[in-house]
Design a protein around this motif. Structure first.
Motif, PDB file in Angstrom:
ATOM      1  N   ASP A  12      -9.933  19.358  14.647  1.00 25.50           N
ATOM      2  CA  ASP A  12      -9.422  20.070  15.098  1.00 25.50           C
ATOM      3  C   ASP A  12      -9.109  20.511  16.831  1.00 25.50           C
ATOM      4  OD1 ASP A  12      -7.622  21.153  12.787  1.00 25.50           O
ATOM      5  OD2 ASP A  12      -8.567  22.294  12.099  1.00 25.50           O
TER       6      ASP A  12
ATOM      7  N   ALA B   9      -2.955  24.628   9.674  1.00 20.80           N
ATOM      8  CA  ALA B   9      -3.061  23.247   9.908  1.00 20.80           C
ATOM      9  C   ALA B   9      -1.537  23.123   9.840  1.00 20.80           C
ATOM     10  CB  ALA B   9      -3.386  22.512   9.085  1.00 20.80           C
TER      11      ALA B   9
ATOM     12  N   ILE C  52      -6.044  28.908  14.670  1.00 16.78           N
ATOM     13  CA  ILE C  52      -6.583  27.506  14.168  1.00 16.78           C
ATOM     14  C   ILE C  52      -8.588  27.878  15.146  1.00 16.78           C
ATOM     15  CG2 ILE C  52      -7.658  25.397  14.281  1.00 16.78           C
ATOM     16  CD1 ILE C  52      -6.058  26.023  12.377  1.00 16.78           C
TER      17      ILE C  52
ATOM     18  N   SER D 279      -9.837  12.521  13.117  1.00 11.33           N
ATOM     19  CA  SER D 279      -9.014  12.349  14.030  1.00 11.33           C
ATOM     20  C   SER D 279      -8.552  11.416  15.003  1.00 11.33           C
ATOM     21  CB  SER D 279      -9.250  13.915  14.477  1.00 11.33           C
ATOM     22  OG  SER D 279     -10.085  13.530  16.209  1.00 11.33           O
TER      23      SER D 279
ATOM     24  N   PHE E 253      -1.892  17.333  12.962  1.00 12.18           N
ATOM     25  CA  PHE E 253      -2.027  18.083  12.117  1.00 12.18           C
ATOM     26  C   PHE E 253      -2.371  18.682  11.048  1.00 12.18           C
ATOM     27  CE2 PHE E 253      -0.946  18.750  17.259  1.00 12.18           C
ATOM     28  CZ  PHE E 253      -2.350  19.090  17.698  1.00 12.18           C
TER      29      PHE E 253
ATOM     30  N   SER F  87      -5.959  17.881   8.282  1.00 12.12           N
ATOM     31  CA  SER F  87      -6.291  19.275   8.424  1.00 12.12           C
ATOM     32  C   SER F  87      -6.534  19.600   6.850  1.00 12.12           C
ATOM     33  CB  SER F  87      -6.988  19.366  10.340  1.00 12.12           C
ATOM     34  OG  SER F  87      -5.856  20.157   9.663  1.00 12.12           O
TER      35      SER F  87
END
Length: 458
Positions: A34, A98, A117, A159, A177, A180
């Motif tokens: 993230d 997410a 987040i 990522s 995004f 996750s």
């Protein structure tokens, strides 16, 4: 302190400290994913929401605002709910966040959920190492806690490659995004199968439960473990230990060391690489967004491999030697990174910057990367461990925010060369700090480390 311990009548299934460490480390993987995902997503996000350079810095840094708050509150929540329930709660927040970020209809909605987040990231950064350290045998604690940093780097690398895959498929930033949510669900399910830590249970007077967990963990002597926990908590009770104790002689030095390493980890500029690597490669002449993300993905893989190496070093060479080697190497590499952005290296700058960033990430991944999170989880007594780790995490996230929100502005004001040279100077100061103040904790029990601070260095 009363201590009523009765041996459980039934034999329960043994558990591996490695298993529970891997489950908890999913919080680290989410932390890495993230924070790293925005680096490639930013190249597309800025077009969707028509972001200025200042708004791009806000898009990157919004998650850090939440992380700062999450780090501050994590200590109290961790002490009240326990390590296990806190991680269960974080799994829910990561999953829901997410999905909602991925469907964000506008920039303000995106920012709000990135901050939320961030709350989970800031909490996970301190809760996960504490959980693992309290579930680990002393001889393998360094490697097991460092699994969290490996998971962080793995999350970052994943990522980057997710960014690359979705970019090449022309799917944009939204699935970057959304992905996750998967580890968020696995973290929640994994923690349902994992126990609470014996030290937290004992601190709440649940000695029978604490001994039951100790007997289940492979590699731990339950009688010795329960005796050491009892002695540690008894000493803390006699001193009426609380959060204020961290600022008194003895533990004040532990807090200084923990927060100092937290500051150094950020001031060497690591998150300029994590968040802005594609931007750095574009400044060095990368011809497209995909090529910039590809170069970044290579750095991400090196980060994972170097962190794996650190797992074998941290309990062999020790924490202090790795910090000294790492900060010295970072200072040298950052000097050359600044040098490579000068005009005389213009014709080869793309290759030189890639090589320099690989060397930089290796130096960081075997030293400050894992060692900070490990030491912040092991240098404080049980009843203030969560709060102490939380304060260290807060320091780390605060300076993470300062570095990330200022990087593009700093580059625009003084150029890439002097920006990286500033980080080089800060690395030198970090080396001096570690040389003068940081002790070795390799091979010591958590209770022996506490005794060191209370007795003072000898």
């Amino acid at each position: 302190m009363s201590r009523n311990v009765t041996r459980p009548a039934r034999t329960e299934r043994p558990i591996s400290a490695t298993f529970v460490a891997l489950v908890a480390a999913l919080g680290g993987l989410l932390f890495g994913y993230d924070t790293g995902v925005v680096s490639g997503a930013l190249l597309f996000l800025k077009d969707t929401f028509h972001l200025s350079p200042g708004q791009q810095e806000i898009a990157v840094s919004s998650v850090l605002v939440g992380a700062i708050i999450g780090a501050l509150g994590a200590g109290q929540i961790n002490n009240i709910l326990g390590r296990r329930k806190t991680l269960l709660l974080l799994g829910v927040v990561f999953t829901i966040g997410a999905i909602l970020i991925a469907v964000a209809p506008n920039f303000p909605f995106f920012l709000v959920w990135r901050v939320i987040i961030g709350l989970a990231i800031g909490a996970a950064a301190s809760v996960v190492p504490v959980y693992i350290s309290e579930m680990s045998p002393p001889k393998s604690r360094g490697a097991l806690v460092s699994l969290n940093q490996l998971a962080v780097t793995l999350g970052i690398a994943i990522s980057y490659w997710a960014d690359l895959g979705f970019a090449r498929a022309n799917l944009g930033w939204r699935p970057m995004f959304a992905t996750s949510a998967i580890p968020g669900i696995i973290l929640f399910l994994g923690m349902l199968m994992s126990p609470e830590t014996p030290r937290w249970l004992a601190s709440k007077g649940r000695w029978t439960d604490a001994e039951r967990v100790l007997r289940r963990i492979k590699g731990i002597d339950p009688e010795r473990g329960i005796a050491e926990i009892h002695q540690s908590l008894l000493e803390e009770e006699q001193r009426a230990i609380g959060a204020g104790e961290l600022f008194k002689p003895g533990l004040r030095r532990a807090l200084l060391v923990g927060m100092g390493i937290a500051a150094i980890q950020q001031l060497v500029g690591i998150n300029t690489v994590i968040y802005y690597a594609p931007t750095i490669f574009q400044a060095a002449g990368a011809p497209s967004a995909s090529s910039a993300i590809l170069a970044t993905s290579i750095v991400g893989v090196v980060n994972v491999l170097a962190t794996i190496v650190s797992l074998f070093l941290v309990d062999r060479l020790g924490r202090r030697p790795l910090l000294l080697i790492g900060t010295a190497a970072l200072a040298i590499v950052l000097f050359f990174m600044g040098l490579f952005f000068t005009p005389q290296f213009a014709s080869h700058v793309r290759v030189l910057i890639l090589v320099a960033l690989i060397c930089y990430i290796i130096a960081f991944a075997i030293s400050l990367g894992p060692v900070f999170w490990l030491m912040s989880a092991e240098i404080f007594p049980t009843r203030v461990r969560a709060i102490g780790a939380s304060l260290c995490s807060f320091t780390n996230w605060l300076l993470n925010f300062v570095v990330s929100i200022s990087f593009l502005s700093l580059v625009n004001a003084i150029g890439q060369t002097w920006t990286f040279w500033i980080y080089a100077i800060l690395s030198v100061l970090g080396f001096i700090f570690c040389l003068k103040l940081v002790p070795e904790t390799k091979g010591r029990t958590l209770e022996q480390i506490e005794h060191y601070w209370m007795q003072g260095p000898r």
